[in-house]
Design a protein around this motif. Structure first.
Motif, short mmCIF file in Angstrom:
data_model
loop_
_atom_site.label_atom_id
_atom_site.label_comp_id
_atom_site.label_asym_id
_atom_site.label_seq_id
_atom_site.Cartn_x
_atom_site.Cartn_y
_atom_site.Cartn_z
N GLN A 78 -1.75 37.54 71.37
CA GLN A 78 -2.65 37.33 72.51
C GLN A 78 -4.09 37.32 72.01
O GLN A 78 -4.46 38.08 71.12
CB GLN A 78 -2.45 38.44 73.53
CG GLN A 78 -0.99 38.55 73.92
CD GLN A 78 -0.78 38.97 75.35
OE1 GLN A 78 -1.44 38.47 76.26
NE2 GLN A 78 0.13 39.89 75.56
N TYR A 79 -4.86 36.43 72.61
CA TYR A 79 -6.26 36.29 72.24
C TYR A 79 -7.14 36.34 73.48
O TYR A 79 -6.78 35.80 74.53
CB TYR A 79 -6.51 34.94 71.56
CG TYR A 79 -5.94 34.81 70.16
CD1 TYR A 79 -6.68 35.21 69.05
CD2 TYR A 79 -4.69 34.25 69.96
CE1 TYR A 79 -6.17 35.08 67.76
CE2 TYR A 79 -4.16 34.12 68.67
CZ TYR A 79 -4.92 34.53 67.58
OH TYR A 79 -4.41 34.39 66.31
N LEU A 80 -8.29 36.98 73.32
CA LEU A 80 -9.36 36.85 74.31
C LEU A 80 -10.16 35.62 73.91
O LEU A 80 -10.51 35.46 72.74
CB LEU A 80 -10.26 38.08 74.31
CG LEU A 80 -9.63 39.38 74.78
CD1 LEU A 80 -10.60 40.55 74.57
CD2 LEU A 80 -9.23 39.28 76.24
N VAL A 81 -10.41 34.73 74.88
CA VAL A 81 -11.10 33.47 74.58
C VAL A 81 -12.21 33.26 75.60
O VAL A 81 -12.01 33.43 76.80
CB VAL A 81 -10.12 32.27 74.65
CG1 VAL A 81 -10.85 30.97 74.31
CG2 VAL A 81 -8.92 32.48 73.74
N ARG A 82 -13.39 32.89 75.08
CA ARG A 82 -14.44 32.48 76.01
C ARG A 82 -15.13 31.23 75.47
O ARG A 82 -15.17 30.99 74.26
CB ARG A 82 -15.43 33.62 76.27
CG ARG A 82 -16.38 33.92 75.17
CD ARG A 82 -17.28 35.11 75.52
NE ARG A 82 -18.21 35.37 74.45
CZ ARG A 82 -19.43 34.84 74.38
NH1 ARG A 82 -19.88 34.07 75.34
NH2 ARG A 82 -20.22 35.10 73.35
#
Ligand code: NAG
Ligand code: NAG
Length: 146
Positions: A78-82
């Motif tokens: 899982q990745y946090l992406v912005r």
């Protein structure tokens, strides 16, 4: 007395350098890369085959590009992406971060990405949450594994 000044000056330079390094290290939260988008069909996937129950019901998922695919070890990561920028100003939805799960590799995904060679390819839902999808084929992102 006068001979202590050069030492103090050197010490303060070292301390200023140290605090600047800390500041920039702490404010950079992840890696910088690019993201394209892809559309249904999303299944079958390289990670889960034809089992649609394995796809997040939030539809926040992505296919991994060569750089993060890691020979399939990235499945389920899982990745946090912005979105940080795009060729067209105003594309990024400011202050919006999504958490996505890797479900496929770009190379074997059943539909083509909007742009080739990106770090990851986001589902339509994921892409639209952080960017104005109608304008650009890919966006520049900051991403961090969680
Ligand atoms: C990406 O590469 C594939 C295979 O070469 C090609 O068919 C496709 O049109 C390319 N996509 C874009 C958006 O350029
Ligand atoms: C997306 O971009 C288009 C074209 O610039 C614009 O008309 C539209 O209002 C934008 N949508 C959002 C949600 O910002």
């Amino acid at each position: 007395m006068s001979s202590t000044w050069p030492i103090l000056q050197r010490l303060s330079l070292i301390m200023i350098t140290f605090f600047l390094q800390q500041f920039f290290t702490n404010t950079s939260h992840g890696d910088v890369g690019t993201a394209a988008r892809y559309s249904p069909p999303y299944s079958p996937t390289a990670c889960y085959g034809s089992d649609p129950s394995q796809l997040p019901s939030s539809n926040l998922f992505a296919a991994a590009g060569d750089g993060i695919w890691d020979n399939g070890a990235s499945c389920g990561r899982q990745y946090l992406v912005r979105c940080i920028s795009a060729s067209q100003p105003g594309t990024c939805v400011q202050g919006q971060t999504i958490q996505i799960r890797i479900i496929d590799s770009v190379g074997s995904a059943p539909s083509l990405p909007s742009s080739n060679g990106t770090t990851m390819v986001l589902s339509t839902t994921a892409f639209q949450t952080i960017a104005n999808a109608s304008v650009v084929a890919f966006i520049n992102i900051e991403f961090q594994q969680v």
